[in-house]
Design an enzyme around this catalytic site. Structure first.
Site, short mmCIF file in Angstrom:
data_model
loop_
_atom_site.label_atom_id
_atom_site.label_comp_id
_atom_site.label_asym_id
_atom_site.label_seq_id
_atom_site.Cartn_x
_atom_site.Cartn_y
_atom_site.Cartn_z
N SER A 191 80.18 -63.08 66.00
CA SER A 191 80.36 -61.80 66.69
C SER A 191 81.19 -60.81 65.87
O SER A 191 82.08 -61.20 65.13
CB SER A 191 81.06 -62.01 68.03
OG SER A 191 80.38 -62.97 68.78
N ILE A 228 86.91 -64.69 67.54
CA ILE A 228 86.59 -65.96 66.88
C ILE A 228 87.55 -67.06 67.35
O ILE A 228 88.75 -67.03 67.06
CB ILE A 228 86.60 -65.81 65.33
CG1 ILE A 228 85.66 -64.65 64.93
CG2 ILE A 228 86.19 -67.12 64.67
CD1 ILE A 228 84.24 -64.69 65.51
N GLU A 287 73.31 -62.19 81.46
CA GLU A 287 72.13 -61.29 81.39
C GLU A 287 71.22 -61.69 80.23
O GLU A 287 70.00 -61.55 80.32
CB GLU A 287 72.60 -59.84 81.20
CG GLU A 287 73.29 -59.24 82.41
CD GLU A 287 74.76 -59.64 82.53
OE1 GLU A 287 75.26 -60.45 81.72
OE2 GLU A 287 75.41 -59.13 83.46
N ARG A 324 74.47 -74.70 73.50
CA ARG A 324 74.39 -73.87 74.72
C ARG A 324 74.43 -74.73 75.99
O ARG A 324 75.15 -74.42 76.93
CB ARG A 324 73.11 -73.03 74.68
CG ARG A 324 73.00 -72.09 75.85
CD ARG A 324 71.95 -71.04 75.61
NE ARG A 324 72.39 -70.07 74.61
CZ ARG A 324 71.59 -69.51 73.69
NH1 ARG A 324 70.32 -69.85 73.62
NH2 ARG A 324 72.06 -68.64 72.83
N ARG A 383 95.76 -80.38 104.38
CA ARG A 383 96.38 -79.21 104.98
C ARG A 383 96.24 -79.23 106.51
O ARG A 383 95.12 -79.15 107.04
CB ARG A 383 95.73 -77.95 104.41
CG ARG A 383 96.22 -76.65 104.98
CD ARG A 383 97.61 -76.33 104.51
NE ARG A 383 98.00 -74.98 104.90
CZ ARG A 383 99.27 -74.59 105.01
NH1 ARG A 383 100.25 -75.43 104.76
NH2 ARG A 383 99.55 -73.35 105.35
N GLY A 430 94.38 -71.01 99.90
CA GLY A 430 95.16 -69.90 100.45
C GLY A 430 96.09 -69.32 99.39
O GLY A 430 95.70 -69.23 98.21
N GLY A 431 97.31 -68.98 99.78
CA GLY A 431 98.27 -68.36 98.85
C GLY A 431 98.52 -69.22 97.62
O GLY A 431 98.61 -68.72 96.50
N GLU A 446 78.51 -67.24 74.00
CA GLU A 446 77.27 -67.98 73.67
C GLU A 446 76.10 -67.46 74.50
O GLU A 446 75.28 -68.24 75.01
CB GLU A 446 77.47 -69.49 73.81
CG GLU A 446 78.43 -69.99 72.73
CD GLU A 446 78.48 -71.49 72.58
OE1 GLU A 446 77.41 -72.13 72.65
OE2 GLU A 446 79.59 -72.00 72.36
#
Ligand SMILES: Cc1cc2nc3c(=O)[nH]c(=O)nc-3n(C[C@H](O)[C@H](O)[C@H](O)COP(=O)(O)OP(=O)(O)OC[C@H]3O[C@@H](n4cnc5c(N)ncnc54)[C@H](O)[C@@H]3O)c2cc1C
Length: 384
Positions: A133, A164, A372, A248, A273, A344-345, A368
């Site tokens: 790139s 990189i 789209e 990939r 919880r 939650g929080g 990679e």
């Protein structure tokens, strides 16, 4: 072990089942979750550890050079990345970069190049990087500007690379540069550039939401001997695509590992919880959320291991790998987001596992090949 149940699937051989179970046990004993304060040092230490334990042998091709097999076994690297990612994101990154950074040498390197670099990569003695790139050429790789001009027994490199991974700590970089044999993607070549080559420098270290060693590289009249050219001049784009083709599906596998960990964390929290006189897990909306998370994890796993199996059978996987990467990375983002919600929080508190996963997954939908780009690959393949 629910996270090892998919190993019973027919995609795997006995050696894959053993490999994944052994690595899971090794990770439990040797890796801790969480981001280190000094990612460079942590990454260097992880590469050494992974090399000494023999896991990096799977990242290179060639048994005589210390590799686990003659060709890279896609199911093995996917299982390794899934397992490492489930335990520790930086360990997955360290493993992946040894493979991606040396992949072009495994696939197209000369005998001398393979002997010089691959054994040290497999032993974890040198870190590898993949430099494709550029600031103005990311998704549109063929727009790259970095040039390599022949001069006597060298090529002279000028230009920049950015984003990189392992930039700043790698011992060598696989660099793609324009040699101009033909326009666009056909005029690109691949080179191995050692980190101490005069004219090569780290222009900038880049900080990202999930800390990883990352840099922008600069080449100023950087003379690289012709013996460092990988494959033939003008073949660089093909070599880059072949390398990405191998790795990939493994990005999808890493996303799967993060998603599995998020499901595991979400389940535990929902069961522990206390809420409204019962447990969070007793509430139907929580059960629906957990069910959706589990469906996403399993469908991603099926796509990942279908693509990996198909590739190991020698079949073309352009469409299948793109489907796996698209669905597993996008799906993992949703699973992790649901886990954060369950917490939650605490889910957004710095240092919580789900908070780290939330930051860790984001870049996988971009690098990679962004989602789209994967959609385009699948669409084009369908219409072919
Ligand atoms: C953490 C991290 C590590 C990385 N490591 C490496 C590395 O080791 N080596 C390396 O060479 N590169 C690496 N990259 C770079 C990465 O491959 C690029 O970021 C990626 O290819 C996208 O390029 P870009 O950032 O220039 O975005 P752009 O190309 O500007 O794309 C921006 C956005 O446009 C959208 N888009 C793209 N194509 C289309 C389309 N056809 N239609 C519609 N929308 C589209 C996507 O949403 C995309 O995210 C890394 C990036 C990150 C974030």
């Amino acid at each position: 072990m629910p996270h090892l149940k998919h190993l019973e699937w027919p995609f795997f051989d006995a050696r894959h089942r053993e490999l994944a179970a052994e690595l899971d046990a090794w990770c439990g004993a040797h890796l801790h979750a969480g981001h280190a304060a000094d990612v460079d040092a942590e990454c260097q230490s992880l590469v050494k550890q992974l090399g000494a334990a023999g896991w990096l042998r799977h990242a290179i091709a060639g048994q005589a050079l210390g590799g686990a097999a003659e060709v890279i076994d896609t199911r093995a690297i996917c299982l390794l990345r899934e397992t490492l990612a489930r335990h520790n994101g930086l360990a997955d990154f360290a493993f992946a970069m040894q493979g991606l950074g040396s992949g072009a040498i495994s696939l197209a390197g000369s005998a001398a190049q393979r002997e010089r670099y691959l054994p040290r990569v497999a032993r974890g003695e040198v870190l590898a990087a993949f430099a494709l790139s550029e600031p103005e050429a990311g998704s549109d790789v063929a727009a790259m500007q970095c040039s390599a001009v022949e001069d006597g027994d060298c090529y002279v490199l000028n230009g920049e690379k950015t984003w990189i991974s392992n930039g700043g700590i790698a011992g060598f970089y696989t660099v793609f540069a324009r040699t101009g044999e033909a326009p666009g993607s056909r005029g690109i070549s691949a080179f191995i550039v050692d980190a101490d080559t005069p004219g090569f420098e780290i222009a900038e270290r880049i900080q990202v939401i999930a800390p990883h060693p990352l840099a922008r590289l600069r080449f100023v009249n950087c003379r690289v001997p012709k013996s460092q050219l990988i494959g033939a001049a003008g073949e660089g784009f093909k070599i880059a695509m072949r390398t990405l083709d191998v790795f990939r599906t493994s990005v999808a596998a890493a996303a799967l590992g993060f998603a599995r960990r998020a499901l595991q964390e979400g389940l535990a929290q929902a069961k522990n919880r206390a809420m409204f006189g019962a447990r969070l897990a007793d509430l139907p909306l929580t059960q629906a959320k957990l069910a959706t998370m589990a469906c996403t994890v399993d469908s991603s796993a099926l796509l990942v291991y279908r693509a990996a199996w198909q590739r190991d059978q020698g079949q073309n996987v352009t469409r299948e790998a793109a489907m796996a990467k698209l669905m597993a990375t996008e799906g993992a983002q949703q699973v992790i987001d649901a886990a954060v919600q369950i917490f939650g929080g605490r889910g957004v508190r710095s240092g919580e596992m789900v908070e780290q996963l939330y930051r860790e997954i984001r870049a996988l939908r971009i690098y990679e090949g962004a989602s789209e780009v994967q959609q385009l690959i699948i669409g084009r393949d369908l219409l072919r």
